[in-house]
Write a protein that holds these residues in place. Sequence first.
Motif, PDB file in Angstrom:
ATOM      1  N   ASN A 174       0.813  -1.216   0.000  1.00 36.16           N
ATOM      2  CA  ASN A 174       0.000   0.000   0.000  1.00 36.16           C
ATOM      3  C   ASN A 174       0.846   1.266   0.000  1.00 36.16           C
ATOM      4  OD1 ASN A 174      -2.413  -1.506   0.121  1.00 36.16           O
ATOM      5  ND2 ASN A 174      -2.122  -1.800   2.333  1.00 36.16           N
ATOM      6  N   SER A 175       2.129   1.107  -0.306  1.00 40.54           N
ATOM      7  CA  SER A 175       2.999   2.272  -0.210  1.00 40.54           C
ATOM      8  C   SER A 175       3.950   2.346  -1.387  1.00 40.54           C
ATOM      9  CB  SER A 175       3.798   2.223   1.097  1.00 40.54           C
ATOM     10  OG  SER A 175       4.760   3.258   1.128  1.00 40.54           O
ATOM     11  N   ALA A 176       4.108   3.563  -1.928  1.00 40.25           N
ATOM     12  CA  ALA A 176       5.140   3.823  -2.923  1.00 40.25           C
ATOM     13  C   ALA A 176       6.226   4.689  -2.320  1.00 40.25           C
ATOM     14  CB  ALA A 176       4.525   4.516  -4.139  1.00 40.25           C
ATOM     15  N   VAL A 177       6.300   4.663  -0.994  1.00 41.37           N
ATOM     16  CA  VAL A 177       7.224   5.532  -0.270  1.00 41.37           C
ATOM     17  C   VAL A 177       8.416   4.751   0.270  1.00 41.37           C
ATOM     18  CG1 VAL A 177       7.465   7.057   1.721  1.00 41.37           C
ATOM     19  CG2 VAL A 177       5.368   7.101   0.370  1.00 41.37           C
ATOM     20  N   PHE A 506      16.499  10.361  -0.224  1.00 41.71           N
ATOM     21  CA  PHE A 506      16.091   9.104   0.418  1.00 41.71           C
ATOM     22  C   PHE A 506      16.719   8.959   1.803  1.00 41.71           C
ATOM     23  CE2 PHE A 506      16.271   8.320  -4.174  1.00 41.71           C
ATOM     24  CZ  PHE A 506      14.961   7.929  -4.430  1.00 41.71           C
ATOM     25  N   GLU A 507      16.004   8.226   2.649  1.00 43.43           N
ATOM     26  CA  GLU A 507      16.561   7.757   3.911  1.00 43.43           C
ATOM     27  C   GLU A 507      16.884   6.267   3.767  1.00 43.43           C
ATOM     28  OE1 GLU A 507      13.792   8.393   7.029  1.00 43.43           O
ATOM     29  OE2 GLU A 507      14.123  10.566   7.135  1.00 43.43           O
ATOM     30  N   PHE A 508      17.939   5.834   4.437  1.00 45.51           N
ATOM     31  CA  PHE A 508      18.343   4.432   4.376  1.00 45.51           C
ATOM     32  C   PHE A 508      18.375   3.861   5.794  1.00 45.51           C
ATOM     33  CE2 PHE A 508      19.911   6.477   0.603  1.00 45.51           C
ATOM     34  CZ  PHE A 508      19.697   5.542  -0.396  1.00 45.51           C
ATOM     35  N   HIS A 509      17.735   2.701   5.952  1.00 42.00           N
ATOM     36  CA  HIS A 509      17.671   2.059   7.259  1.00 42.00           C
ATOM     37  C   HIS A 509      17.973   0.576   7.107  1.00 42.00           C
ATOM     38  CE1 HIS A 509      15.733   5.683   8.881  1.00 42.00           C
ATOM     39  NE2 HIS A 509      14.989   5.679   7.781  1.00 42.00           N
ATOM     40  N   LEU A 510      18.406  -0.031   8.201  1.00 43.95           N
ATOM     41  CA  LEU A 510      18.552  -1.478   8.199  1.00 43.95           C
ATOM     42  C   LEU A 510      17.169  -2.112   8.052  1.00 43.95           C
ATOM     43  CD1 LEU A 510      21.141  -2.024  11.083  1.00 43.95           C
ATOM     44  CD2 LEU A 510      21.573  -1.976   8.617  1.00 43.95           C
ATOM     45  N   PRO A 511      17.062  -3.229   7.349  1.00 44.16           N
ATOM     46  CA  PRO A 511      15.752  -3.867   7.156  1.00 44.16           C
ATOM     47  C   PRO A 511      15.228  -4.451   8.449  1.00 44.16           C
ATOM     48  CG  PRO A 511      17.492  -5.269   6.302  1.00 44.16           C
ATOM     49  CD  PRO A 511      18.140  -3.970   6.673  1.00 44.16           C
ATOM     50  N   LYS A 546      13.543   4.801   2.041  1.00 42.76           N
ATOM     51  CA  LYS A 546      12.331   5.617   2.193  1.00 42.76           C
ATOM     52  C   LYS A 546      12.484   6.908   1.419  1.00 42.76           C
ATOM     53  CE  LYS A 546       9.370   7.837   5.654  1.00 42.76           C
ATOM     54  NZ  LYS A 546       9.172   8.092   7.102  1.00 42.76           N
ATOM     55  N   SER A 547      11.495   7.192   0.588  1.00 43.72           N
ATOM     56  CA  SER A 547      11.524   8.423  -0.195  1.00 43.72           C
ATOM     57  C   SER A 547      11.204   9.626   0.682  1.00 43.72           C
ATOM     58  CB  SER A 547      10.509   8.339  -1.340  1.00 43.72           C
ATOM     59  OG  SER A 547      10.435   9.569  -2.021  1.00 43.72           O
ATOM     60  N   LEU A 548      11.922  10.724   0.467  1.00 43.47           N
ATOM     61  CA  LEU A 548      11.678  11.960   1.209  1.00 43.47           C
ATOM     62  C   LEU A 548      10.829  12.940   0.415  1.00 43.47           C
ATOM     63  CD1 LEU A 548      15.257  12.570   2.657  1.00 43.47           C
ATOM     64  CD2 LEU A 548      13.272  11.648   3.857  1.00 43.47           C
ATOM     65  N   SER A 549      10.408  12.541  -0.775  1.00 44.51           N
ATOM     66  CA  SER A 549       9.666  13.471  -1.633  1.00 44.51           C
ATOM     67  C   SER A 549       8.172  13.385  -1.441  1.00 44.51           C
ATOM     68  CB  SER A 549      10.009  13.201  -3.105  1.00 44.51           C
ATOM     69  OG  SER A 549       9.649  11.867  -3.455  1.00 44.51           O
ATOM     70  N   THR A 550       7.677  12.435  -0.638  1.00 46.83           N
ATOM     71  CA  THR A 550       6.236  12.321  -0.409  1.00 46.83           C
ATOM     72  C   THR A 550       5.922  12.365   1.064  1.00 46.83           C
ATOM     73  OG1 THR A 550       6.417   9.903  -0.432  1.00 46.83           O
ATOM     74  CG2 THR A 550       5.839  10.993  -2.495  1.00 46.83           C
TER      75      THR A 550
END
Length: 550
Positions: A174-177, A506-511, A546-550
């Motif tokens: 449900n997410s394109a983010v 973008f943000e980057f995180h450990l899965p 994670k996109s920072l544009s939305t």
Amino acid sequence: MPTFLQSFFYALSAFVFLIGWLLLKRNFRSLKDIRGPSSPSVWLGNLSNIRYENEVGDNEFPWMKEFGGAWRIKGILGEDHLMLADAKAFQYIFQTSGYRFFKPNDYRTDEKMMLGPGGIGSAHGDVHQRHRRIMNPSFSTSQLKSFLPMLLQYSAKVRTSTLATKLKEGEFPNSAVEATFNIYPWLARATLDIISDAGFALDVGALDNSHSPLHEAYDGIFLDSTMYPHAWNLVFRTLWRYVPIPILLFVRYMPSREYTRFRQFNEFMRKYARNVILPNSQAKLDSKDMMSVLIRANEAESPRMKLAEFEVLDQISTILFAGHETTALSLTWWLWELAKYPEYQERIREEIVTARAKVSQRGATDFSASDLEEPLACSLFTVLQEALRLHPIVWHLKRAASQDDVIPLAVPVVGKSGKMITEIPVKKGQLIDLSVAAYNRNPDVWGPDAAEWRPERFLGDEQTKMTAVGMHGNIMTFSAGVQSCIGWRFGILTMQAISVALLENFEFHLPPNAKDLKIARKPANAMPPMVEGKPEMGIWMGLTVKSLST
């Protein structure tokens, strides 16, 4: 399992080497007072520790802690090797001594089999000087800065098409983010597109995910050819040091995975360079791409000093390999560290906002080279340096002494006799293993927290107190001296451009399942990330983006 033919060749080589070892053993007694680990294998010595360790540093780091910056290890059939992680020893071998310490035949043959016999990487002495002089104009500072608009263009493509597409196809329906995926293949595609354009004015379309035979030729090459070789192969390769290189090149026809993969890759690259890249560059000799500049520099040389056609073709293979695979792996490890320490992402984004404002004030549309240097120099520079320090892609180097010599040490080590050793005499032919991974984490160089993530160590006056060794920030990741990486500045500029584009958007995180997917630094010739216990996944670095544009 090896075939009968392979086993016969391995056994024969071991027998011949045993005779040579018995004759030459007396030459290497100068290391008798140097301490070192016990040998777990009569045949393989401590090479079995290094070549089959689960993760780079599993053995070298404890050895350095126990013995200091210099220790003795056993090679095949008990042959003595000197292993080093000392700053002054590195400085002496790579900078002070020039070509007095050479790459052994087995090491050079590896490079010739992969990148071709005429490449700069396997050249030595006068031949290497000739290669370097002709190639230097292609890697001058002004030349490299002219590539920045192109680098920013491809970096934007990573941002707008590649990662955006992956987000839309992500694991969150449900997410394109936000999405979790393996970032390494996309970084490898981006750097391949970049070096193909900068190097040869060629569009290979790797980022478009189109069919790219060049990209496919590189796929999995380290895992197929250099990781965890068969034990008999290590014995076989030791014989190479006593065989002329022209004869050694015939070993590429051995019917095992290591040699078959190298041979197929090298044959593909020769054909691709001759039929695609070289004609393209020759048709654009007024272009500023690296190959066009190299061809012009080569034409200006006297006939005796020119690169032959096969040497030009093999420089193409070298530029492509060094310009994309190592850069992609370095960026992969860098993003992994930033995912673990997100506060550094925020610092860089703040600097990017400040730099963007200055770009707008002067009416420009994008960053200049000076913008990437300052004000972005602070956090961006330090985190890149720290990632390169902790994760050197080429983690191990080999040299041999061309004459009797004495190697100085920055920090004395305790000998078997209890004496403090400040310098180590070596005999002609002495094999020297240089642990880049250990030097880059040596507490005597980097302080008591050398094994920890602390980018701030590259600020202030900490480095002014160090012995000057590496090309960039005193790390050995790009080697040093006359045989250092000729394209290190281009690699840094590429990483800066891609880094800014990624962290700005973008943000980057450990899965979420990071604890179940432990990442290991595997001991292939280049150090790839792989999931512990899951070799079928290949080179893998899964991060949540994670996109920072939305």
